[in-house]
Design an enzyme around this catalytic site. Sequence first.
Site, short mmCIF file in Angstrom:
data_model
loop_
_atom_site.label_atom_id
_atom_site.label_comp_id
_atom_site.label_asym_id
_atom_site.label_seq_id
_atom_site.Cartn_x
_atom_site.Cartn_y
_atom_site.Cartn_z
N TYR A 1 -1.78 -1.22 10.84
CA TYR A 1 -2.05 -1.78 9.51
C TYR A 1 -0.85 -1.51 8.58
O TYR A 1 -0.32 -2.43 7.94
CB TYR A 1 -3.33 -1.17 8.91
CG TYR A 1 -3.44 -1.41 7.42
CD1 TYR A 1 -3.69 -2.68 6.91
CD2 TYR A 1 -3.25 -0.35 6.50
CE1 TYR A 1 -3.76 -2.90 5.53
CE2 TYR A 1 -3.32 -0.57 5.13
CZ TYR A 1 -3.57 -1.84 4.65
OH TYR A 1 -3.62 -2.05 3.29
N LYS B 1 2.18 -3.98 6.58
CA LYS B 1 2.58 -3.95 5.16
C LYS B 1 4.09 -3.75 5.04
O LYS B 1 4.77 -4.43 4.26
CB LYS B 1 1.84 -2.84 4.41
CG LYS B 1 0.35 -3.08 4.25
CD LYS B 1 0.08 -4.29 3.37
CE LYS B 1 -1.39 -4.65 3.29
NZ LYS B 1 -1.66 -5.95 2.71
N SER C 1 0.84 -1.20 0.00
CA SER C 1 0.00 0.00 0.00
C SER C 1 0.87 1.25 0.00
O SER C 1 1.98 1.25 0.56
CB SER C 1 -0.85 -0.02 1.27
OG SER C 1 -1.42 1.24 1.49
P1 NAD Z 1 -10.89 -7.14 1.21
O1 NAD Z 1 -11.06 -7.14 2.69
O2 NAD Z 1 -12.08 -6.90 0.36
O3 NAD Z 1 -10.20 -8.52 0.74
C1 NAD Z 1 -9.27 -9.20 1.54
C2 NAD Z 1 -9.76 -10.63 1.64
O4 NAD Z 1 -8.83 -11.39 2.41
C3 NAD Z 1 -11.12 -10.76 2.32
O5 NAD Z 1 -11.99 -11.50 1.49
C4 NAD Z 1 -10.83 -11.50 3.63
O6 NAD Z 1 -11.91 -12.35 4.00
C5 NAD Z 1 -9.57 -12.25 3.26
N1 NAD Z 1 -8.70 -12.55 4.40
C6 NAD Z 1 -8.29 -11.73 5.39
N2 NAD Z 1 -7.46 -12.39 6.23
C7 NAD Z 1 -7.33 -13.65 5.75
C8 NAD Z 1 -6.62 -14.79 6.18
N3 NAD Z 1 -5.88 -14.78 7.30
N4 NAD Z 1 -6.69 -15.93 5.44
C9 NAD Z 1 -7.45 -15.97 4.33
N5 NAD Z 1 -8.17 -14.92 3.89
C10 NAD Z 1 -8.11 -13.77 4.58
O7 NAD Z 1 -9.74 -6.09 0.87
P2 NAD Z 1 -9.24 -5.55 -0.54
O8 NAD Z 1 -9.63 -4.12 -0.65
O9 NAD Z 1 -9.62 -6.48 -1.61
O10 NAD Z 1 -7.67 -5.61 -0.30
C11 NAD Z 1 -6.87 -6.68 -0.75
C12 NAD Z 1 -5.44 -6.44 -0.30
O11 NAD Z 1 -4.99 -5.18 -0.82
C13 NAD Z 1 -5.29 -6.35 1.21
O12 NAD Z 1 -4.08 -7.00 1.57
C14 NAD Z 1 -5.20 -4.88 1.48
O13 NAD Z 1 -4.47 -4.58 2.64
C15 NAD Z 1 -4.48 -4.39 0.23
N6 NAD Z 1 -4.75 -2.97 -0.06
C16 NAD Z 1 -6.05 -2.56 -0.23
C17 NAD Z 1 -6.30 -1.21 -0.49
C18 NAD Z 1 -7.72 -0.72 -0.64
O14 NAD Z 1 -7.94 0.50 -0.56
N7 NAD Z 1 -8.70 -1.56 -0.89
C19 NAD Z 1 -5.24 -0.30 -0.60
C20 NAD Z 1 -3.94 -0.78 -0.43
C21 NAD Z 1 -3.70 -2.12 -0.17
#
Ligand code: NAD
Length: 341
Positions: free
Chosen positions: A148, A152, A124
């Site tokens: 958080y 990362k 991120s």
């Molecule tokens: P999201 O919460 O929609 O998807 C993450 C998924 O991971 C969820 O379905 C959750 O159930 C699953 N999960 C969490 N912990 C788990 C575990 N221990 N084992 C198996 N599954 C698990 O989030 P997203 O927006 O799709 O984000 C995906 C990734 O991108 C994340 O790592 C997040 O930190 C990163 N990210 C997201 C954003 C954003 O704004 N959406 C920005 C930067 C980074």
Amino acid sequence: MAILITGGAGFIGSHAAVELLNNGYDIVVIDSLSNSQMESVHRIQELTGKEFPFYEVDLVNKVQADEIFHYHPIEAVMHFAGLKAVGESREIPLKYYNNNITGTLNLCEVMAKHNVKNLVFSSSATVYGNPNSVPVVESFPLTVTNPYGRTKLMIEEILRDLHVSDSSWRIAILRYFNPIGAHESGRIGESPNGIPNNLMPYITQVAIGQREHLQVFGSDYGTHDGTGIRDYIHVVDLVKGHLKALQYLERNEGVEAFNLGTGKGYSVLDLVHNFSEVTSREIPYQVVPRRVGDIGICYANPEKAKNLLGWQAEKGLKEMCQDSWRWQTSNPNGYNIAVKQ
Ligand code: NAD
Ligand code: UDP
């Protein structure tokens, strides 16, 4: 051979699954469903007309993670699984450290055990902290201000150490800016639980009448209208960057970090006005004090991804607003049947 998608039922992972399937890849999806629902997996299958194995697996459970690699010939992993709410991470830091760090350690251990060493990791822009200047370049100093973000940054460092210990690892660290939008079909999108933390889902819920007004967090930043500036990127563009990263790893060893952003910054009010224009909906808002920990301006220099991955974002703010709105109007309660409070 298949690509393993961790967190593939989530917002970004579900879009990556569609993109991979539509490009002829076989996939295996695992998700704990801690922040997502089975319905999104059904929608991926419906959208692509393709079946794939799905397992409800929590990466914190190493035995379960290991079994996936026993059953399926995996060639690379896209690792989206993680908890992502900044505020919540301050309240329950140990849960964030355990889930995100232990989950990633387990994943890397089972990958190494099964000799799978190609990894695309969801990082991120939060790892840049409050950058001294914009646009942000990958070589900027890294610093974080909440648990958080710390997960990362720690994972990025763990992955670099892993590569030092075994140079056959090929790792792409993708630093996302602000993903919004949804698949153009309106069938998959972001389905936050409870009150959305992020700006776009909040705006769409106000537009559809589920929330009274938007709170704009601060109008005293040093920006053209005083509100915070971010680099909003369409989620479909973002996941296309993942495919390019996967292809890059086929050609290159090592660990490399890439910004995935558009290179353009828009303020909170720019987004509100664009959204209103595209959807013909008024978004009532109130300016309130800054949110703790927020920064003023952050947008990417995406040149490295353009030069090394051959990727750049193509969709503009208008499409992001249109697609977010189509998703919200076709699924007023996201994947939930019950009305949210
Ligand atoms: P999201 O919460 O929609 O998807 C993450 C998924 O991971 C969820 O379905 C959750 O159930 C699953 N999960 C969490 N912990 C788990 C575990 N221990 N084992 C198996 N599954 C698990 O989030 P997203 O927006 O799709 O984000 C995906 C990734 O991108 C994340 O790592 C997040 O930190 C990163 N990210 C997201 C954003 C954003 O704004 N959406 C920005 C930067 C980074
Ligand atoms: N924001 C806001 N009201 C909200 C949610 C967010 O004014 O209800 C602002 C926030 O201060 C930031 C921008 O919108 O300037 C993007 O916030 P978001 O939480 O979506 O992403 P991040 O803070 O991670 O960049």
